[in-house]
Enzyme design. Structure first.
Site, PDB file in Angstrom:
ATOM      1  N   SER A 114       0.825  -1.203   0.000  1.00 40.69           N
ATOM      2  CA  SER A 114       0.000   0.000   0.000  1.00 40.69           C
ATOM      3  C   SER A 114       0.867   1.264   0.000  1.00 40.69           C
ATOM      4  O   SER A 114       1.664   1.456  -0.911  1.00 40.69           O
ATOM      5  CB  SER A 114      -0.961  -0.047   1.189  1.00 40.69           C
ATOM      6  N   ASP A 119     -10.127  -5.212  -3.737  1.00 33.20           N
ATOM      7  CA  ASP A 119      -9.409  -4.394  -2.751  1.00 33.20           C
ATOM      8  C   ASP A 119     -10.334  -3.254  -2.369  1.00 33.20           C
ATOM      9  O   ASP A 119     -10.707  -2.442  -3.213  1.00 33.20           O
ATOM     10  CB  ASP A 119      -8.108  -3.867  -3.370  1.00 33.20           C
ATOM     11  N   HIS A 127      -7.180  -6.185   0.496  1.00 32.34           N
ATOM     12  CA  HIS A 127      -6.069  -5.226   0.500  1.00 32.34           C
ATOM     13  C   HIS A 127      -4.817  -5.741   1.213  1.00 32.34           C
ATOM     14  O   HIS A 127      -3.711  -5.689   0.671  1.00 32.34           O
ATOM     15  CB  HIS A 127      -6.517  -3.916   1.133  1.00 32.34           C
TER      16      HIS A 127
END
Length: 280
Positions: free
Chosen positions: A93, A194, A224
Site C-alpha cells: 500500500s 481491494d 487489501h
C-alpha cells in the site's frame, strides 16, 4: 508511548543480499512480519522498520508527515547498503509508494522493487476537502483488516488523523511525478478485490515507471492486506524467486528462521469507505 503488541519493527542479519520492507499508512510491521520471516528464513538480510507515528496511538500519527515516514525507510535503506552487496525494496500500500520513491531516488543502488497493492492516490470526493477539513475535524473513520481470510487481523488505528491524510495526499502526488525515474526490475502484485486501494493505482504505476523488466501478478483470493490473506504464500514465494533471479545464489544455504532477529514497532491509516479512502 508503548508500541502496540505485535507492531514492533523486525530485523534479521542474514547474507549479503538485503530486503527492506515498508508497511502501510496506519499499519505496522505486523502486516508484513510473516513475509519478513519467510525471507529471513531463506538467508536474506531483512529490515522491517516501524514508521514514525504508527503502532502506538492515532494521536501520535497526527504529529507526523510523509517526510518523517520517508526519512525512516531512507535511513534503513542506507544502513542495508552499507551491510549488503545488493538490496531490494518492497512494500504494501503506502509502503509500496515509499519503496518506489526509494528506487527513484537511489537508482542503481536498488536492485529491484516488489510492491503489493501499491497506493498512488487518495481517492474520494472528500480528499479534495482535506486541506481545509483537517483544521476543523481531527480524524475520520479508519479502515483496518481488509482481509478475506477468516480470523486474520491487522493491527491498526480505528481513526485516521486528517493532518496525516493530507500529508499522504501530497506524498502520493510527489511520488507520481517521480515514477518515470524508476528503472529497476519491478514485481507488482495486486488483489482482484481491494476495498482500500483501487486497481487504477496499480495501472497508473505500471504506465509511468520506466522499468523494462516488469512482472504483474493478480491475487485472486485476497483483499487489501494480501500479505496476511489467502495469497500470502504466493507473495512470499514470488518475491523470493524475484530476488533469486536478480541476485543468483543469494538465497542458497538458508539459515534458520528467527536466528539473530530483533524486534522493535508501528501502523497505517486507510480512510473512510464513505468518504476519504486513503491508501493504507
Amino acid at each position: 508511548m508503548p508500541v502496540l503488541p505485535g507492531a514492533e519493527p523486525y530485523r534479521h542479519e542474514g547474507g549479503e543480499v538485503g530486503v527492506l520492507l515498508c508497511h502501510g499508512f496506519t499499519g505496522s510491521p505486523q502486516s508484513l512480519r510473516p513475509w519478513a520471516e519467510y525471507l529471513a528464513g531463506r538467508g536474506l538480510t531483512v529490515s522491517l522498520p516501524l514508521l514514525p507515528g504508527h503502532g502506538t496511538r492515532w494521536e501520535d500519527m497526527q504529529l507526523t508527515t510523509w517526510q518523517d515516514w520517508y526519512a525512516e525507510v531512507d535511513r534503513e535503506l542506507r544502513a542495508l547498503l552499507e551491510r549488503c552487496k545488493q538490496v531490494f525494496v518492497a512494500g504494501l500500500s503506502m509502503g509500496g509508494a515509499l519503496a518506489l520513491r526509494l528506487a527513484a531516488r537511489h537508482g542503481d543502488a536498488v536492485s529491484g522493487v516488489v510492491v503489493v497493492n501499491p497506493a498512488n492516490k487518495v481517492h474520494g470526493l472528500s480528499a479534495y476537502a482535506l486541506p481545509v477539513a483537517r483544521h476543523v475535524v481531527r480524524t475520520t473513520k479508519g479502515i483496518t483488516s481488509d482481509i478475506a481470510k477468516e480470523g486474520a487481523q491487522e493491527i491498526g488505528y480505528d481513526r485516521v488523523p486528517l493532518h496525516a491524510a493530507h500529508s499522504l495526499r501530497i506524498f502520493f502526488r510527489l511520488v507520481d511525478g517521480e515514477l518515470p525515474q524508476v528503472t529497476q526490475p519491478l514485481l507488482l502484485l495486486h488483489s482482484a478485490q481491494d476495498h482500500v486501494v483501487p486497481a487504477a493505482d496499480s495501472a497508473r504505476i505500471l504506465s509511468r515507471v520506466s522499468s523494462t523488466d516488469v512482472t504483474e501478478i493478480l491475487l485472486e483470493q485476497s483483499y487489501h492486506v494480501a500479505t496476511l490473506d489467502h495469497d500470502a504464500d504466493r507473495i512470499f514465494e514470488e518475491s523470493h524467486a524475484f530476488v533469486g533471479r536478480l541476485a543468483p545464489g543469494a538465497t542458497d544455504g538458508a539459515e534458520r528462521s528467527g536466528e539473530g532477529d530483533t524486534a522493535g514497532g508501528t501502523e497505517e491509516p486507510v480512510g473512510d469507505r464513505e468518504g476519504t479512502a486513503t491508501g493504507g
